[in-house]
Design a protein around this motif. Structure first.
Motif, mmCIF file in Angstrom:
data_model
loop_
_atom_site.group_PDB
_atom_site.id
_atom_site.type_symbol
_atom_site.label_atom_id
_atom_site.label_comp_id
_atom_site.label_asym_id
_atom_site.label_seq_id
_atom_site.Cartn_x
_atom_site.Cartn_y
_atom_site.Cartn_z
ATOM 1 N N VAL A 57 5.183 25.448 -2.805
ATOM 2 C CA VAL A 57 6.498 24.157 -2.415
ATOM 3 C C VAL A 57 6.649 23.464 -3.621
ATOM 4 O O VAL A 57 7.856 23.165 -4.675
ATOM 5 C CB VAL A 57 5.820 23.723 -1.288
ATOM 6 N N LYS A 58 6.064 23.262 -4.327
ATOM 7 C CA LYS A 58 5.790 22.781 -5.328
ATOM 8 C C LYS A 58 6.581 23.380 -7.036
ATOM 9 O O LYS A 58 7.281 23.055 -7.388
ATOM 10 C CB LYS A 58 4.662 21.993 -6.130
ATOM 11 N N HIS A 69 7.911 26.855 -6.599
ATOM 12 C CA HIS A 69 9.347 27.553 -6.356
ATOM 13 C C HIS A 69 9.933 26.649 -5.741
ATOM 14 O O HIS A 69 11.163 27.412 -5.065
ATOM 15 C CB HIS A 69 8.713 28.754 -5.611
ATOM 16 N N GLY A 70 9.399 26.121 -4.596
ATOM 17 C CA GLY A 70 11.194 24.901 -4.099
ATOM 18 C C GLY A 70 10.605 25.365 -2.190
ATOM 19 O O GLY A 70 12.117 25.027 -2.085
ATOM 20 N N LYS A 95 9.834 26.179 1.240
ATOM 21 C CA LYS A 95 9.979 24.911 2.229
ATOM 22 C C LYS A 95 8.775 24.143 2.898
ATOM 23 O O LYS A 95 7.531 25.627 2.724
ATOM 24 C CB LYS A 95 10.706 25.858 3.896
#
Length: 469
Positions: free
Chosen positions: A421-422, A424-425, A427
């Motif tokens: 999440v932090k 590679h973005g 969901k």
């Protein structure tokens, strides 16, 4: 030459560890093996090579499977050559022709009575006396054929011929008949019987569905999302996977899907969200789809085919397409679908499975005994627990959770999720409790919450401890 790679990936099963180099020759039972060449010769596969990252290797399990596949291919090729030779040998058969000749006994004849004295020649001769000049010889032949059931590849032909000759020399009024058997060689074509097996039948069924509807197959739920069956792309949203499959892959590629896959391994995960036929008809489920293709488009689909196709709908969260039960992640939903598709049932625990491959893998877990770890003093009661322990602790250093984007390993899957999440973005994961309004970012916290506050298992354990005191 012997050697292994450190911190690599098996290029055949994607497991992590130290494996043999697939480009280096190794000796096995007096023969040299180069695993990259074996993959090329057996499956026509060429593994990619990078100069920037580790090219990985091949594990012992995959080496054994590759070796068996190569041996099986050579066996089939030798058997096919032997079968072709047998076909050539059985192409020429001898048939019998039976001839019956009725003729006059003529002194000028080329056949004497002695020549017909054997069992093969019994010639009745019919003689008539003429008034004046002898007329020209006349012959009439009548042929009839009959089949004898000696073999499936040959037939016996029987021909009867009657010849009438007139002569003024012999006055014998009694006719004599001759039976002549002639051995001839005839060329018979070998009979070839075509058999359509279930695996080929089911492969055609799934291709008919993919070519005539917007249903799309799902390979698995990987680290990045739902994986495409025809390439390596993964998508967080199943709708994006559906659009990708429909518009990026042509009909020829879809027609080859699951072709040649045995019934032992046949298992299709099919997305039927907003299911629609190519003619525009809207359909509700896989059963309606099969009936529509048969009735409206003349497709012939095997009724047993639906037992191996598991449908999924993503229009209203992760709900079962059969009973509408809701789940927090795709893995749990997949395990639940075995309840509806019990093609194979475990005799020990009663669990059901779609195909025999997953059933066999499950039954392997019930085999108990004493299985010590080869690298530490720990002992396990099943082979599966021992292998999982060695792989997690000694091979991967207790880092079993792999990032789906960069490949980094983590010893806890919550740390992996947080990293995705932090960095590679990805969901964020949101898991809602079915009994209250609380939400969680991992399955472990949700399970502890449910057992503690809704199933009251924590209080029950305390009660049992107090009861023992």
């Amino acid at each position: 030459m012997e050697g292994v790679l450190s911190d690599g990936m098996c290029r055949c099963c994607a497991s992590e560890g130290s494996f043999k180099d697939f480009q280096v020759p190794y000796q096995w039972m007096g023969a040299e093996e180069i695993y990259a060449n074996m993959l090329k010769d057996c499956f026509d596969l060429t593994l990619s090579i990078s100069e920037e990252i580790n090219n990985g290797g091949i594990c012992e399990v995959c080496i054994t499977q590759l070796r068996n596949a190569c041996n099986f291919k050579r066996q089939v090729q030798k058997t096919e050559e032997k079968f072709k030779r047998k076909m050539e040998e059985s192409s020429f058969k001898t048939d019998s022709i039976k001839m019956e000749v009725t003729r006059f006994d003529d002194d000028d004849s080329n056949m004497s009575a002695d020549e017909f004295s054997s069992q093969e020649y019994e010639v009745p001769i019919k003689v008539e006396k003429l008034d004046e000049k002898p007329r020209k010889r006349q012959a009439a032949a009548k042929a009839s054929t009959s089949k004898a059931k000696k073999s499936k590849a040959s037939a016996e032909t029987s021909v009867k011929r009657e010849a009438i000759e007139e002569s003024s020399i012999n006055n014998d009024p009694q006719p004599r008949k001759a039976t002549i058997k002639v051995e001839v060689e005839t060329l018979s074509k070998p009979k070839i019987k075509l058999i359509v097996t279930k695996k080929h039948r089911f492969g055609k069924d799934i291709s008919d569905i993919l070519l005539n509807t917007n249903a799309t197959p799902i390979r698995c739920k990987g680290g990045k999302g739902y994986a495409c069956c025809f390439c390596t792309n993964q998508f967080q949203d199943p709708k994006d996977l559906k659009d990708h499959t429909i518009y990026k892959h042509d009909d020829k590629t879809k027609s080859e899907f699951m072709k040649g896959v045995s019934l032992h391994n046949f298992f299709v995960k099919l997305d039927i969200t907003d299911l629609k036929c190519s003619c525009g008809s809207l359909l509700q489920n896989i059963e309606d789809l099969v009936q529509h293709l048969e009735a409206k488009h003349g497709k012939e689909l095997n009724s047993n085919f639906m037992k191996y196709v598991v449908p999924f709908k993503f229009d209203d969260g992760l709900k079962c397409a059969k009973c509408k039960l809701e789940f927090n992640n795709f893995k749990l939903l997949m395990e639940h679908m075995n309840v509806h598709y019990k093609n194979h049932v475990c005799d020990v625990c009663g669990a059901g499975f779609v195909n025999k491959k997953t059933y066999t893998a499950h039954c392997y877990r019930h085999q108990t005994g004493t299985f010590p770890c080869e690298l530490c003093p720990k002992i396990f009661d099943t082979r599966v627990k021992q292998m999982e322990h060695e792989r997690a602790i000694h091979v991967k250093g207790n880092k079993r959770n792999k990032c789906g984007y960069c490949g980094d390993m983590f010893n806890d899957y919550t740390k992996k999720n947080d990293h995705e999440v932090k960095v590679h973005g990805a969901k964020p994961i949101v898991l809602a409790c079915q009994a209250c309004d609380k939400v969680f970012d991992n399955q472990r916290s949700l399970t502890v919450h449910t057992k503690t506050y809704h199933l009251m298992q924590k209080n029950e354990k305390k009660y049992k401890k107090n009861a023992k005191k």
